[in-house]
Design an enzyme around this catalytic site. Structure first.
Site, PDB file in Angstrom:
ATOM      1  N   LEU A  77       8.867   5.611   0.301  1.00 34.64           N
ATOM      2  CA  LEU A  77       8.515   6.490   1.188  1.00 34.64           C
ATOM      3  C   LEU A  77       7.748   6.071   1.924  1.00 34.64           C
ATOM      4  O   LEU A  77       7.416   6.851   3.264  1.00 34.64           O
ATOM      5  CB  LEU A  77       7.825   7.111  -0.437  1.00 34.64           C
ATOM      6  CG  LEU A  77       8.489   8.108  -1.134  1.00 34.64           C
ATOM      7  CD1 LEU A  77       7.269   8.751  -2.274  1.00 34.64           C
ATOM      8  CD2 LEU A  77       9.488   8.784  -0.782  1.00 34.64           C
TER       9      LEU A  77
ATOM     10  N   GLY B 143       0.837   3.305   3.321  1.00 34.49           N
ATOM     11  CA  GLY B 143       0.035   3.767   3.369  1.00 34.49           C
ATOM     12  C   GLY B 143      -1.508   2.119   3.253  1.00 34.49           C
ATOM     13  O   GLY B 143      -1.043   1.344   2.865  1.00 34.49           O
TER      14      GLY B 143
ATOM     15  N   VAL C 193       4.365   3.349  -1.217  1.00 35.63           N
ATOM     16  CA  VAL C 193       4.243   3.980  -1.678  1.00 35.63           C
ATOM     17  C   VAL C 193       6.110   4.194  -2.122  1.00 35.63           C
ATOM     18  O   VAL C 193       6.523   4.673  -1.554  1.00 35.63           O
ATOM     19  CB  VAL C 193       3.417   5.498  -1.736  1.00 35.63           C
ATOM     20  CG1 VAL C 193       4.501   5.847  -2.823  1.00 35.63           C
ATOM     21  CG2 VAL C 193       2.471   5.303  -1.490  1.00 35.63           C
TER      22      VAL C 193
ATOM     23  N   LYS D 252       1.562   1.785  -4.836  1.00 34.65           N
ATOM     24  CA  LYS D 252       1.397   0.428  -5.614  1.00 34.65           C
ATOM     25  C   LYS D 252      -0.088  -0.469  -5.032  1.00 34.65           C
ATOM     26  O   LYS D 252      -0.054  -0.461  -3.708  1.00 34.65           O
ATOM     27  CB  LYS D 252       2.698   0.014  -5.205  1.00 34.65           C
ATOM     28  CG  LYS D 252       2.899  -1.746  -5.901  1.00 34.65           C
ATOM     29  CD  LYS D 252       3.917  -2.575  -6.231  1.00 34.65           C
ATOM     30  CE  LYS D 252       4.359  -3.799  -5.143  1.00 34.65           C
ATOM     31  NZ  LYS D 252       5.441  -4.104  -5.053  1.00 34.65           N
TER      32      LYS D 252
ATOM     33  N   ASP E 191     -10.875  11.200   3.656  1.00 31.51           N
ATOM     34  CA  ASP E 191     -10.408  10.212   4.053  1.00 31.51           C
ATOM     35  C   ASP E 191      -9.190  11.559   4.768  1.00 31.51           C
ATOM     36  O   ASP E 191      -7.871  11.195   4.470  1.00 31.51           O
ATOM     37  CB  ASP E 191      -9.976   8.788   4.380  1.00 31.51           C
ATOM     38  CG  ASP E 191      -8.729   7.928   4.306  1.00 31.51           C
ATOM     39  OD1 ASP E 191      -9.405   8.325   6.027  1.00 31.51           O
ATOM     40  OD2 ASP E 191      -7.740   8.103   4.128  1.00 31.51           O
TER      41      ASP E 191
HETATM   42  N1  LIG Z   1       2.660  12.167  -3.459  1.00 30.48           N
HETATM   43  C1  LIG Z   1       3.815  11.600  -2.892  1.00 30.48           C
HETATM   44  N2  LIG Z   1       5.318  12.759  -2.839  1.00 30.48           N
HETATM   45  C2  LIG Z   1       5.898  12.348  -1.942  1.00 30.48           C
HETATM   46  N3  LIG Z   1       5.570  11.202  -0.861  1.00 30.48           N
HETATM   47  C3  LIG Z   1       4.236  11.340  -0.657  1.00 30.48           C
HETATM   48  C4  LIG Z   1       3.193  11.276  -1.953  1.00 30.48           C
HETATM   49  N4  LIG Z   1       2.478  10.301  -1.673  1.00 30.48           N
HETATM   50  C5  LIG Z   1       2.660   8.979  -0.132  1.00 30.48           C
HETATM   51  N5  LIG Z   1       3.895   9.872  -0.169  1.00 30.48           N
HETATM   52  C6  LIG Z   1       4.181   8.981   1.195  1.00 30.48           C
HETATM   53  O1  LIG Z   1       4.428   7.624   0.987  1.00 30.48           O
HETATM   54  C7  LIG Z   1       3.768   7.344   2.158  1.00 30.48           C
HETATM   55  C8  LIG Z   1       2.690   6.188   2.160  1.00 30.48           C
HETATM   56  O2  LIG Z   1       1.796   7.301   1.750  1.00 30.48           O
HETATM   57  P1  LIG Z   1      -0.084   6.782   2.026  1.00 30.48           P
HETATM   58  O3  LIG Z   1      -0.427   7.612   0.950  1.00 30.48           O
HETATM   59  O4  LIG Z   1      -0.149   5.336   1.143  1.00 30.48           O
HETATM   60  O5  LIG Z   1      -0.373   6.474   3.408  1.00 30.48           O
HETATM   61  P2  LIG Z   1      -0.677   7.756   4.483  1.00 30.48           P
HETATM   62  O6  LIG Z   1      -0.790   9.081   4.025  1.00 30.48           O
HETATM   63  O7  LIG Z   1       0.555   7.907   5.246  1.00 30.48           O
HETATM   64  O8  LIG Z   1      -1.783   6.856   4.887  1.00 30.48           O
HETATM   65  P3  LIG Z   1      -2.956   6.862   4.770  1.00 30.48           P
HETATM   66  O9  LIG Z   1      -2.972   5.628   3.879  1.00 30.48           O
HETATM   67  O10 LIG Z   1      -3.635   6.450   6.162  1.00 30.48           O
HETATM   68  O11 LIG Z   1      -3.549   7.991   4.271  1.00 30.48           O
HETATM   69  C9  LIG Z   1       3.888   8.319   3.205  1.00 30.48           C
HETATM   70  O12 LIG Z   1       5.160   9.090   3.874  1.00 30.48           O
HETATM   71  C10 LIG Z   1       3.393   9.903   2.334  1.00 30.48           C
HETATM   72  O13 LIG Z   1       3.787  10.720   3.046  1.00 30.48           O
END
Ligand SMILES: Nc1ncnc2c1ncn2[C@@H]1O[C@H](COP(=O)(O)OP(=O)(O)OP(=O)(O)O)[C@@H](O)[C@H]1O
Length: 407
Positions: free
Chosen positions: A19, A22, A27, A43, A135
């Site tokens: 997905l 981050g 993810v 992960k 954050d």
């Molecule tokens: N519960 C979820 N359902 C669907 N998509 C998700 C979910 N959690 C995260 N994602 C998607 O996975 C990707 C990475 O998410 P992650 O939260 O690791 O990083 P981020 O929010 O993009 O950045 P940061 O870590 O800087 O906050 C993003 O595109 C996010 O929208």
């Protein structure tokens, strides 16, 4: 959750596409084979923590699992696998950043009220349990198929350490950072989340990030240009903060200058959430009780909120074909103010941006800060300056920033 050997839990999930990536790792979308539900698995690289997740982290994760609320993303499972920690969350359709950026979406005042109310409701629950987010930003506010907004990434900063600044996307987190954090405070409280929520509220009204600093120093310059340089009477503890530097006084322009279309109630609430002194800043509860939320128009029912059109997901049609990256990670899709615009050596770019107009080795006159005033319209306002006596302090701070970026 079952009592099975946690390292075997990976077998419960059928991994689908990536997905995105981050701060803490990749993810994946996955199917929970026991329930048939779609989930998102984060992960987390344990990196240097070779011995695995420490006891405190496990306790914190347990606490997160117990935080159940309609406005908080549910952590349904957690297990180690191949040296990584896997956190399993309910799957969410989109996020607030996608809503704000989607030019096909019109957000009415009632829609904005609904999104910010759900954000504050989620925060209130966490703050009541003494958990800070630290954050908060629009892409950490996920939105489900029923329109419910849920806070994600809660408490991860506390468990796994502050987000690593060497990841380019962390430049965005700076835009939501409270002034006490930018001045290096070590003892911060729930006020940091309220400041960030105010930035998100402003972003919903403007449909673009409000205060887009290119370095921590520049971020403070942007804040002071918007709200006026804080005085000692406004924020008595400011001068004692570790990285405090004195800025030349500039008065606050009327808040309406930046938000011409906002209601008086919205502006009043915004100004109370953007209060400099964290002790005087509105709490989340005070914000929720503000008349903005009880006056017309009332917040839109979440199910009726406008959301981006669902994306077609290629691997949905063929789950056998291993993980597929459907789109670049979100951060590379967002307009990068620093590195992507300049290209080339990112560290050089960072230095050039951070130093800006500041002549660190220069003479003793007050030095103008590098402040991009474009967000306030074409006419630059008077620029905050840094007194020469603080030059060496500033240089030390900039050096520290560079070290962070070069790590
Ligand atoms: N519960 C979820 N359902 C669907 N998509 C998700 C979910 N959690 C995260 N994602 C998607 O996975 C990707 C990475 O998410 P992650 O939260 O690791 O990083 P981020 O929010 O993009 O950045 P940061 O870590 O800087 O906050 C993003 O595109 C996010 O929208």
């Amino acid at each position: 959750m079952t009592d099975m050997d946690p390292s075997k839990k990976v077998a419960n999930y059928l991994k689908r596409e990536v997905l995105g990536e981050g701060t803490y790792g990749v993810v994946y979308k996955a199917i929970d084979t026991k329930t048939g539900k779609t989930v998102a698995i984060k992960k987390i690289r344990l990196g240097k923590q070779k011995e695995g997740v420490n006891f405190t982290a496990l306790r914190e994760i347990k606490l997160l699992k117990e935080l159940k609320d309609p406005n908080i993303i549910e952590l349904t499972d957690a297990f180690p696998h191949k040296g990584n920690l896997h956190l399993v969350f309910e799957f969410m359709e989109t996020d607030l950043e996608a809503v704000i950026r989607d030019r096909n979406i019109f957000l009415s005042p009632a829609d904005i009220k609904s999104y910010i109310q759900m954000t504050l409701k989620g925060l209130a629950v966490c703050h009541k349990k003494w958990v800070l987010h630290r954050d908060m930003k629009p892409n950490n506010l996920l939105i489900g198929s029923n329109g419910q907004l849920k806070l994600a990434d809660f408490g991860l900063a506390r468990i796994f350490g502050s987000p690593d600044r060497k990841f380019t996307h962390q430049v965005f987190a700076r835009w939501y950072r409270a002034p006490e954090l930018l001045f290096g405070t070590k003892q911060y409280g729930a006020g940091v989340d309220v400041w960030a929520a105010a930035c998100i509220f402003a972003e919903l009204l403007l449909r673009r990030p409000f205060l887009q600093g290119t370095s921590d120093i520049d971020q403070l310059g942007k804040i002071f240009a918007a709200f006026g340089t804080p005085t000692a009477s406004q924020w008595p503890d400011m001068v004692y903060l570790p990285d405090y530097v004195e800025y030349q006084y500039v008065p606050a322009p009327p808040l309406r200058t930046f938000f011409p279309m906002a209601s008086d109630d919205a502006l009043d609430l915004l100004s109370k959430m953007f209060t400099y002194d964290p002790k005087a800043r509105f709490t989340v509860q005070q914000a929720l009780e503000h008349r903005y939320f009880s006056s017309a128009p009332l917040p839109t029912d979440p199910a009726k909120l406008p959301r981006p059109a669902p994306k077609s997901r290629a691997s949905d049609s063929n789950p056998q074909e291993g993980p597929t990256v459907l789109s670049p990670p979100r951060k590379s899709r967002r307009v990068m103010p620093d590195r992507e615009r300049f290209g080339g050596d990112s560290d050089q770019v960072e230095k050039k941006q951070a130093v800006g107009d500041i002549d660190i080795a220069g003479k003793n006159e007050p030095v103008p800060m590098s402040v991009d005033f474009s967000i306030f319209g074409s006419k630059p306002m008077s620029r905050p300056t840094i007194n020469s006596a603080d030059r060496s302090h500033l240089k030390r701070k900039l050096d520290l920033e560079f070290q962070h970026n070069e790590e």
